[in-house]
Design a protein around this motif. Structure first.
Motif, PDB file in Angstrom:
ATOM      1  N   PRO A 322       0.706  -1.335  -0.128  1.00 30.92           N
ATOM      2  CA  PRO A 322       0.065  -0.246  -0.116  1.00 30.92           C
ATOM      3  C   PRO A 322       0.828   1.241  -0.153  1.00 30.92           C
ATOM      4  O   PRO A 322       0.372   2.288  -0.366  1.00 30.92           O
ATOM      5  N   LYS A 323       1.944   1.187   0.537  1.00 31.15           N
ATOM      6  CA  LYS A 323       3.071   2.332   0.619  1.00 31.15           C
ATOM      7  C   LYS A 323       3.654   2.901  -0.618  1.00 31.15           C
ATOM      8  O   LYS A 323       4.339   3.708  -0.876  1.00 31.15           O
ATOM      9  N   GLY A 324       3.698   1.766  -1.415  1.00 32.26           N
ATOM     10  CA  GLY A 324       4.640   1.634  -2.765  1.00 32.26           C
ATOM     11  C   GLY A 324       5.981   1.794  -2.580  1.00 32.26           C
ATOM     12  O   GLY A 324       6.469   1.183  -1.703  1.00 32.26           O
ATOM     13  N   ASN A 325       6.611   2.808  -3.275  1.00 29.95           N
ATOM     14  CA  ASN A 325       8.230   2.933  -3.301  1.00 29.95           C
ATOM     15  C   ASN A 325       8.594   3.615  -2.097  1.00 29.95           C
ATOM     16  O   ASN A 325       9.757   3.985  -1.775  1.00 29.95           O
ATOM     17  N   GLN A 326       7.486   4.139  -1.382  1.00 29.92           N
ATOM     18  CA  GLN A 326       7.698   5.220  -0.173  1.00 29.92           C
ATOM     19  C   GLN A 326       7.802   4.209   1.196  1.00 29.92           C
ATOM     20  O   GLN A 326       7.730   4.464   2.172  1.00 29.92           O
ATOM     21  N   CYS A 327       7.821   2.757   0.749  1.00 28.62           N
ATOM     22  CA  CYS A 327       7.786   1.788   2.082  1.00 28.62           C
ATOM     23  C   CYS A 327       9.031   1.999   2.777  1.00 28.62           C
ATOM     24  O   CYS A 327      10.117   2.394   2.455  1.00 28.62           O
ATOM     25  N   GLY A 328       9.149   1.637   4.182  1.00 30.33           N
ATOM     26  CA  GLY A 328      10.207   1.654   5.073  1.00 30.33           C
ATOM     27  C   GLY A 328      11.122   0.546   4.830  1.00 30.33           C
ATOM     28  O   GLY A 328      12.060   0.466   5.294  1.00 30.33           O
ATOM     29  N   TYR A 329      10.646  -0.670   4.323  1.00 31.55           N
ATOM     30  CA  TYR A 329      11.279  -1.837   3.884  1.00 31.55           C
ATOM     31  C   TYR A 329      11.756  -1.672   2.568  1.00 31.55           C
ATOM     32  O   TYR A 329      11.338  -0.923   1.680  1.00 31.55           O
TER      33      TYR A 329
END
Length: 452
Positions: A322-329
């Protein structure tokens, strides 16, 4: 004739002189007689006595005023002398205080200079000691790299550097070796001096990896998506992958080559390179120091990732994060021909102490496996754990509810994809329409100017 005229003139002058003298004598005589008469008058005598008394009184008063003025002046002079002595004492005290402060400052300056001199001497000693230790470390590293018979690495390479040893470890840094707060993080970041995994920060750079900017209006930057596409970035990454692997394979056998495609500043373009042994990683680390790639100096360090599964976002493999490429992982690029991309089950850190009977043994999904079957809770579509042996799955109602939720999620994801596709097509058609109108207006203006 002339002589008689001068004689007559002189005679007349003497006559006038005699008349004036006679008049003056008569006047003096009259005044003397008047004075004698006044002196003979008793009232005049009393007036003279009063006049003398008044003059004496005035002299006495003037004398008293002079004495009082002199006394006041002496009093003021005494006060001024006393104030002068007080001011002089204060001035001397202030001067003594200034001299004392200057002396203290001079002593403090001398102490500081002595302290700085000792610090410089200690710094020179530490520098010489560090240079000797560094030389010994370099020799031991060269011996370890060049002599295959040396199996154990030097002791100084077995250390772990810590930023805040008294604090608890940073969770994100422990999982991904990246933290958004960097060196200002209040938690402990542990970095090894030697490892099989190299981390090259911001190695791969591309304009599509920049964070999205907020558009001020609807049509500003409408053509940005037409300049570069995902295929362009795919092509650029393939070229980068070929260049990097060709150089990194000179130092040893590569086991994994993983490039991060997150757009966050602390994750953007990082490259993890895992070698088969620590000797190859150390050889690559020493040879890449001071090297440049694409006009940027390489920032190489060792990584202590425990597991790849804990660092990589499982939802990114199926592209439903759901966060796309702005994910923390970590979201990873797919390497060309899937080279140097082993399954995420294989780890380089210590094995987990969990009971293997409690862990599902399904195959971990990879880039080539897009099916939804055989994934455990870490790789599920939802971050919530979905256990196979739950009470809900044993009952028919639980199975129906699970099927209902899965079908609802699939339909919602399909609607979202359709809406995104339609909105992108609508934006593209709008931008093309505006571009055609702009070209048409420019052509009309050019034709009018030519006709005129």
């Amino acid at each position: 004739f002339k002589m008689s005229r001068a004689r007559r003139k002189l005679t007349k002058k003497k006559q006038r002189q005699r008349r004036r003298q006679k008049v003056a004598k008569e006047r003096d005589k009259q005044e003397q007689e008047a004075e004698n008469q006044r002196l003979a008058d008793p009232e005049y005598q009393e007036c003279l006595i009063r006049q003398e008394k008044l003059e004496e009184f005035q002299r006495q008063a003037a004398k008293r005023e002079q004495l009082e003025a002199e006394k006041a002046w002496l009093h003021r002079e005494a006060i001024a002398q006393q104030q002068f002595r007080i001011d002089e004492a204060k001035r001397r005290q202030k001067q003594e205080e200034v001299e004392r402060l200057q002396q203290e400052q001079a002593e403090e300056r001398a102490k500081r200079e002595e302290h700085l001199r000792k610090q410089r001497e200690e710094h020179l000693q530490r520098t010489a000691k560090a240079a000797a230790e560094f030389e010994a470390m370099i020799q031991s590293m060269e011996a370890y790299l060049n002599d295959p018979e040396v199996e154990q690495p030097p002791q100084h390479l077995l250390r772990v550097m810590e930023t805040h040893p008294e604090e608890r470890p940073c969770e994100f840094f422990s999982r991904t070796n990246c933290c958004r707060y960097g060196h200002s993080c209040t938690f402990n970041h542990r970095r090894p001096m030697l490892s099989r995994i190299l981390l090259i920060r911001h190695f791969f750079s591309h304009s599509l990896l920049q964070e999205p900017r907020i558009k001020p209006n609807e049509y500003s930057g409408a053509d940005e998506g037409l300049e570069l596409t995902e295929q362009d970035m795919r092509h650029d990454y393939d070229e980068f992958f070929a260049d990097a692997v060709e150089e990194l394979q000179k130092f040893g056998t590569i086991l994994n080559f993983r490039t991060v495609r997150n757009t966050l500043e602390h994750l953007r373009g990082h490259v993890f390179v895992e070698y088969t042994d620590e000797r190859s990683a150390l050889r690559a680390f020493t040879n890449l120091q001071g090297r440049y790639y694409a006009c940027k100096r390489l920032n190489v360090e060792f990584s202590n990732l425990k597991t790849w599964r804990g660092a990589v976002c499982g939802l990114s493999l199926t592209r439903i994060c759901p966060k796309g490429n702005q994910c923390g992982y970590l979201h990873l690029f797919r390497n060309k021909d899937n080279l140097f991309n082993t399954e995420l089950e294989y780890t380089t850190g210590p094995k987990s102490k969990r009971n293997p009977s409690q862990t599902p043994t399904a195959k971990t999904p990879s880039w080539d496996d897009q099916s939804e079957h055989g994934r455990n809770w870490r790789w599920s579509e939802s971050p919530e754990p979905q256990l196979k042996h739950s009470k809900e799955s044993k009952t028919p109602r639980g199975k129906d509810l699970k099927n209902h939720h899965s079908s609802e999620y699939q339909s919602r994801s399909r609607r979202d994809k359709d809406s995104k596709r339609s909105s992108s097509q609508r934006d593209r058609s709008t931008s093309n329409t505006h571009r055609r109108e702009h070209h048409r207006s420019n052509g009309y203006k050019h034709s009018r100017r030519h006709s005129q």
